[in-house]
Enzyme design. Structure first.
Site, PDB file in Angstrom:
ATOM      1  CB  THR A   9       1.865  10.398   6.259  1.00 31.47           C
ATOM      2  OG1 THR A   9       2.639   9.219   6.068  1.00 31.47           O
ATOM      3  CG2 THR A   9       1.669  11.065   4.925  1.00 31.47           C
ATOM      4  CG  ASN A  11       4.219   6.182   2.965  1.00 26.82           C
ATOM      5  OD1 ASN A  11       4.392   6.470   1.783  1.00 26.82           O
ATOM      6  ND2 ASN A  11       3.900   4.958   3.365  1.00 26.82           N
ATOM      7  N   GLY A  13       4.831   7.924  -0.568  1.00 33.77           N
ATOM      8  CA  GLY A  13       3.834   7.251  -1.410  1.00 33.77           C
ATOM      9  C   GLY A  13       2.438   7.734  -1.059  1.00 33.77           C
ATOM     10  CE  LYS A  14      -0.140   5.531   4.823  1.00 31.49           C
ATOM     11  NZ  LYS A  14      -0.425   5.585   6.249  1.00 31.49           N
ATOM     12  CG  ASP A  71      -4.666   3.724  12.618  1.00 30.56           C
ATOM     13  OD1 ASP A  71      -3.420   3.742  12.466  1.00 30.56           O
ATOM     14  OD2 ASP A  71      -5.223   2.933  13.383  1.00 30.56           O
ATOM     15  CB  SER A  72      -4.886   1.597   7.167  1.00 29.08           C
ATOM     16  OG  SER A  72      -3.490   1.731   7.054  1.00 29.08           O
ATOM     17  N   GLY A 155       3.688  -4.019   3.572  1.00 23.47           N
ATOM     18  CA  GLY A 155       2.877  -4.679   4.599  1.00 23.47           C
ATOM     19  C   GLY A 155       2.425  -6.066   4.187  1.00 23.47           C
TER      20      GLY A 155
HETATM   21  P1  IMP Z   1      -0.627   2.529   8.645  1.00 23.80           P
HETATM   22  O1  IMP Z   1      -1.942   2.939   9.181  1.00 23.80           O
HETATM   23  O2  IMP Z   1      -0.392   3.028   7.265  1.00 23.80           O
HETATM   24  O3  IMP Z   1       0.504   2.797   9.581  1.00 23.80           O
HETATM   25  O4  IMP Z   1      -0.666   0.947   8.466  1.00 23.80           O
HETATM   26  C1  IMP Z   1      -0.677   0.064   9.548  1.00 23.80           C
HETATM   27  C2  IMP Z   1      -0.267  -1.317   9.087  1.00 23.80           C
HETATM   28  O5  IMP Z   1      -1.358  -1.960   8.421  1.00 23.80           O
HETATM   29  C3  IMP Z   1       0.867  -1.351   8.079  1.00 23.80           C
HETATM   30  O6  IMP Z   1       2.114  -1.351   8.727  1.00 23.80           O
HETATM   31  C4  IMP Z   1       0.609  -2.659   7.359  1.00 23.80           C
HETATM   32  O7  IMP Z   1       1.106  -3.729   8.111  1.00 23.80           O
HETATM   33  C5  IMP Z   1      -0.905  -2.733   7.341  1.00 23.80           C
HETATM   34  N1  IMP Z   1      -1.438  -2.124   6.102  1.00 23.80           N
HETATM   35  C6  IMP Z   1      -2.187  -0.998   5.995  1.00 23.80           C
HETATM   36  N2  IMP Z   1      -2.485  -0.731   4.710  1.00 23.80           N
HETATM   37  C7  IMP Z   1      -1.910  -1.714   3.989  1.00 23.80           C
HETATM   38  C8  IMP Z   1      -1.860  -1.980   2.592  1.00 23.80           C
HETATM   39  O8  IMP Z   1      -2.374  -1.252   1.729  1.00 23.80           O
HETATM   40  N3  IMP Z   1      -1.177  -3.088   2.235  1.00 23.80           N
HETATM   41  C9  IMP Z   1      -0.560  -3.912   3.130  1.00 23.80           C
HETATM   42  N4  IMP Z   1      -0.567  -3.698   4.428  1.00 23.80           N
HETATM   43  C10 IMP Z   1      -1.244  -2.611   4.871  1.00 23.80           C
END
Ligand code: IMP
Length: 203
Positions: A9, A11, A13-14, A71-72, A155
């Site tokens: 990543t 990011n 923060g992560k 992935d989230s 997010g």
């Molecule tokens: P990523 O997997 O970190 O890229 O997250 C994918 C998307 O899921 C993000 O762009 C947010 O829209 C949403 N998301 C994932 N984790 C969170 C969180 O902890 N808070 C708010 N939105 C989240």
């Protein structure tokens, strides 16, 4: 023997959250900032797991390093699990957090309080270039608020009412430390940390 772990990543923060959690394990941490020449892969998977695996494998093969990727996203029950793997691009390819939230609230405007359940999901994969990997999952339950509240996080945090706090606060109103304890990412990370020492012995 000291091993290197690439956290896939940019990011910060992560990176901070993951390195803090794994600090007792003897690993030298690298991030994608150390490999600016590697372009990100296309996330073509159909599930959080497939996308996390695809990313971890891609960067492990490009760098030759043990790699952790996640992935989230958000799943809303009344919307049959949407936005799901499309969470970051729900309102369009380059959509902002505000635009995604606006679309979500618009779709949910007629859905009553008791049918607004949602969950954040996070899948983490730790992949070794030899092809061996481990993975973990974390889930955070809540409800979708009627309007955004709070200015922390990112997010969908401003519209995610936290179950542990009796749906009285959104994730964007939590101190980062508290969010990290409760969140899907925090839980996936803890679960991965438990499996990691055994996994490292097999490499
Ligand atoms: P990523 O997997 O970190 O890229 O997250 C994918 C998307 O899921 C993000 O762009 C947010 O829209 C949403 N998301 C994932 N984790 C969170 C969180 O902890 N808070 C708010 N939105 C989240």
């Amino acid at each position: 023997m000291n091993k290197t772990l690439l956290i896939a990543t940019t990011n910060q923060g992560k990176v901070r959250e993951i390195s803090e959690e794994l600090k007792d394990i003897d690993l030298e941490i690298k991030t994608l900032k150390d490999y600016p020449e590697i372009l990100p892969p296309e996330e073509t998977g159909n599930t959080f797991f497939e996308n996390a695996l695809l990313k971890a494998k891609y960067y492990a093969e490009k760098t030759g390093l043990l790699t952790l990727a996640d992935d989230s996203g958000l799943e809303v029950e009344a919307l049959d699990g949407k936005p799901g793997i499309y969470s970051s691009r729900f309102a369009g390819e380059m959509a902002s957090d505000e635009e995604n939230i606006k679309k979500l609230l618009e779709l949910m405007k007629d859905i009553p309080e008791h049918k607004r359940e949602a969950q954040f999901i996070c899948v983490m994969v730790c992949y070794h270039p030899s092809g061996k990997y481990i993975y973990s999952e974390g889930i955070w339950e809540g409800k979708i608020a009627q309007s955004p509240r709070g200015d922390r996080g990112f997010g969908y945090d401003p519209v995610f009412l936290v179950k542990e706090l009796n749906y009285q606060k959104t994730a964007a109103e939590l101190e980062m430390e508290i969010k990290n304890k409760l969140s899907h990412r925090g839980k996936a990370l803890k679960a991965l940390k438990e499996k990691l020492p055994e996994f490292l012995k097999t490499l």
